[in-house]
Design a protein around this motif. Structure first.
Motif, PDB file in Angstrom:
ATOM      1  N   TYR A 352       0.841  -1.213   0.000  1.00 45.43           N
ATOM      2  CA  TYR A 352       0.000   0.000   0.000  1.00 45.43           C
ATOM      3  C   TYR A 352       0.872   1.257   0.000  1.00 45.43           C
ATOM      4  O   TYR A 352       0.580   2.231  -0.722  1.00 45.43           O
ATOM      5  N   ILE A 353       1.942   1.217   0.796  1.00 43.05           N
ATOM      6  CA  ILE A 353       2.871   2.354   0.823  1.00 43.05           C
ATOM      7  C   ILE A 353       3.467   2.584  -0.564  1.00 43.05           C
ATOM      8  O   ILE A 353       3.565   3.725  -1.051  1.00 43.05           O
ATOM      9  N   GLY A 354       3.871   1.505  -1.224  1.00 41.80           N
ATOM     10  CA  GLY A 354       4.440   1.614  -2.563  1.00 41.80           C
ATOM     11  C   GLY A 354       3.467   2.204  -3.559  1.00 41.80           C
ATOM     12  O   GLY A 354       3.844   3.016  -4.419  1.00 41.80           O
ATOM     13  N   LYS A 355       2.198   1.821  -3.466  1.00 40.81           N
ATOM     14  CA  LYS A 355       1.190   2.325  -4.392  1.00 40.81           C
ATOM     15  C   LYS A 355       0.873   3.791  -4.113  1.00 40.81           C
ATOM     16  O   LYS A 355       0.523   4.545  -5.022  1.00 40.81           O
ATOM     17  N   GLN A 356       1.003   4.197  -2.854  1.00 36.03           N
ATOM     18  CA  GLN A 356       0.716   5.575  -2.494  1.00 36.03           C
ATOM     19  C   GLN A 356       1.879   6.531  -2.782  1.00 36.03           C
ATOM     20  O   GLN A 356       1.710   7.747  -2.758  1.00 36.03           O
ATOM     21  N   THR A 357       3.067   5.951  -3.040  1.00 38.11           N
ATOM     22  CA  THR A 357       4.256   6.784  -3.245  1.00 38.11           C
ATOM     23  C   THR A 357       4.824   6.642  -4.641  1.00 38.11           C
ATOM     24  O   THR A 357       6.043   6.717  -4.841  1.00 38.11           O
ATOM     25  N   GLY A 358       3.951   6.399  -5.613  1.00 41.99           N
ATOM     26  CA  GLY A 358       4.404   6.441  -6.994  1.00 41.99           C
ATOM     27  C   GLY A 358       4.381   5.131  -7.756  1.00 41.99           C
ATOM     28  O   GLY A 358       4.558   5.108  -8.974  1.00 41.99           O
ATOM     29  N   ARG A 359       4.189   4.004  -7.088  1.00 46.78           N
ATOM     30  CA  ARG A 359       4.126   2.680  -7.731  1.00 46.78           C
ATOM     31  C   ARG A 359       5.450   2.321  -8.415  1.00 46.78           C
ATOM     32  O   ARG A 359       6.422   3.063  -8.317  1.00 46.78           O
ATOM     33  N   ASN A 360       5.459   1.144  -9.088  1.00 51.78           N
ATOM     34  CA  ASN A 360       6.640   0.650  -9.803  1.00 51.78           C
ATOM     35  C   ASN A 360       7.874   0.660  -8.894  1.00 51.78           C
ATOM     36  O   ASN A 360       8.942   1.187  -9.236  1.00 51.78           O
ATOM     37  N   LYS A 361       7.725   0.053  -7.705  1.00 51.71           N
ATOM     38  CA  LYS A 361       8.829   0.004  -6.760  1.00 51.71           C
ATOM     39  C   LYS A 361       8.671  -1.192  -5.823  1.00 51.71           C
ATOM     40  O   LYS A 361       7.604  -1.804  -5.769  1.00 51.71           O
ATOM     41  N   VAL A 362       9.738  -1.462  -5.082  1.00 55.34           N
ATOM     42  CA  VAL A 362       9.734  -2.496  -4.056  1.00 55.34           C
ATOM     43  C   VAL A 362       9.881  -1.806  -2.710  1.00 55.34           C
ATOM     44  O   VAL A 362      10.810  -1.019  -2.512  1.00 55.34           O
ATOM     45  N   VAL A 363       8.976  -2.093  -1.787  1.00 56.04           N
ATOM     46  CA  VAL A 363       9.024  -1.504  -0.446  1.00 56.04           C
ATOM     47  C   VAL A 363       9.335  -2.610   0.546  1.00 56.04           C
ATOM     48  O   VAL A 363       8.602  -3.609   0.619  1.00 56.04           O
ATOM     49  N   PHE A 364      10.386  -2.421   1.349  1.00 56.31           N
ATOM     50  CA  PHE A 364      10.810  -3.435   2.324  1.00 56.31           C
ATOM     51  C   PHE A 364      10.980  -2.773   3.683  1.00 56.31           C
ATOM     52  O   PHE A 364      11.665  -1.751   3.799  1.00 56.31           O
TER      53      PHE A 364
END
Length: 364
Positions: A352-364
């Motif tokens: 959800y954090i990744g989608k809220q901060t621009g998408r196309n990323k990996v959040v760990f």
């Protein structure tokens, strides 16, 4: 030679078409009819040579009866010929004991008849016990009769030994053949049931569109490697949730068929990617769930970042159109003491954090 054996076997094992009859009963009737037919054909020849007209006629009648039973199973009359073969066998045993006495040895065929009845009937235990008791009473009655009355025909000692030997061979052949068939048939049916249950289980655990595990299947695997309430610290476990960015736009722009193609293509790539790293499932809709087993969170992060770049550069062709997609990933380490559900929720939060901060990323 092998082809001939296969044809004979196929002939004996031919299934029945009548829904009210069973293959097992039909084959057992054929086995017993065939063995007894050979037995009485042998008797016809012997009694013809010895010139015993009465026994020769009896042998011909019995031979005809067993041939009739054998043929009847191929004419959807297994139930009828089963009763016929039981009555015929009982009748000739009684007549032979009356004519030739106890030493001829035909009373032992009652054991063959008992086995045949038990294997071809669907009686309950009580009825099977009753049948067993009934045949035992018949055997004892025949013994008592021969104890008090002499046989109509006298058998020479040498002939008695000869026929006892023949009877023993025929009885063992019939019993062994029937048991081998039933045991093999039972094992085959059990294997079919196991295979069928496995197929049902797989269908319950597999997503039909992508061929990947579904939510149920992945949860089962997770609980196998990370049992709830049990301490484990031997290997790393990391869970990631992958979401296709703006997947609704793919469906709206190119159609739902194109969306299915995207899911299938992506599923193939993700499956290949995870083949050496763990396992994967379609979590629902455009979401996939990864389980990394045996590598730590940092290594999982690097692998997922490589995967993200591969997907971003990928082109999917559908009906002369090029479709591009990106993915967003949330990754969470599974800690000893945490539930699987908790780790999945934490991975979903990262997603959800990744989608809220621009998408196309990996959040760990």
């Amino acid at each position: 030679m092998m082809n001939l054996i296969q044809k004979i076997s196929g002939f004996f094992l031919k299934d029945v078409e009548n829904n009210n009859e069973t293959k097992q009963a039909a084959v057992l009737v054929r086995i017993l009819s065939f063995v007894m037919g050979i037995y009485f054909l042998f008797q016809v020849i012997v009694f013809c040579i010895t010139g015993d007209l009465l026994l020769d006629v009896l042998s011909v009648v019995c031979l005809a009866g067993y041939v009739h039973s054998f043929i009847g199973t191929y004419k959807e009359r297994t139930r009828e010929v089963r009763y016929f073969i039981i009555a015929l066998t009982l009748l000739w045993i009684v007549i032979y004991v009356y004519l030739l006495g106890w030493d001829f040895g035909v009373q032992h065929f009652l054991f063959v008849l008992l086995l045949f009845i038990l294997l071809t009937s669907y009686f309950g235990t009580a009825k099977k016990v009753l049948v067993t008791v009934g045949l035992c009473v018949i055997r004892l009655s025949l013994y008592l009769y021969t104890f008090f009355y002499l046989p109509v025909k006298t058998i020479e000692s040498g002939n008695g030994i000869f026929f006892q030997s023949v009877n023993t061979i025929v009885i063992f052949t019939a019993v062994a053949w029937m048991i081998i068939f039933v045991s093999g048939h039972s094992l085959m049916m059990e294997k079919k049931l196991i295979d069928y249950n496995e197929k049902i289980r797989q269908l319950a655990d597999i997503d039909p569109l992508t061929g990947l595990l579904n939510r149920r299947g992945i949860i089962e695997k997770l609980l196998q490697i990370a049992p709830e309430g049990k301490h484990w610290d031997t290997e790393y476990i990391n869970i990631a949730i992958v979401d296709i960015d703006f997947f609704k736009q793919v469906n709206d722009t190119y159609g739902h068929e194109a969306g299915d193609v995207v899911l299938q293509k992506l599923g193939e790539i993700l499956q290949d990617f995870m083949s050496k790293n763990g396992f994967i499932a379609r979590w629902g809709g455009e979401e996939f769930l990864f389980v990394f087993h045996g590598i730590n969170g940092d290594d999982s992060m690097h692998k997922l970042e490589e995967l993200r770049k591969i997907i971003a550069a990928m082109q999917i062709e559908h009906e002369n159109q090029i479709i591009r997609i990106t993915i967003t990933i949330g990754l969470q380490e599974h800690m000893a003491g945490d539930s699987v559900e908790h780790t999945i929720i934490e991975a979903d939060k990262k997603l959800y954090i990744g989608k809220q901060t621009g998408r196309n990323k990996v959040v760990f």
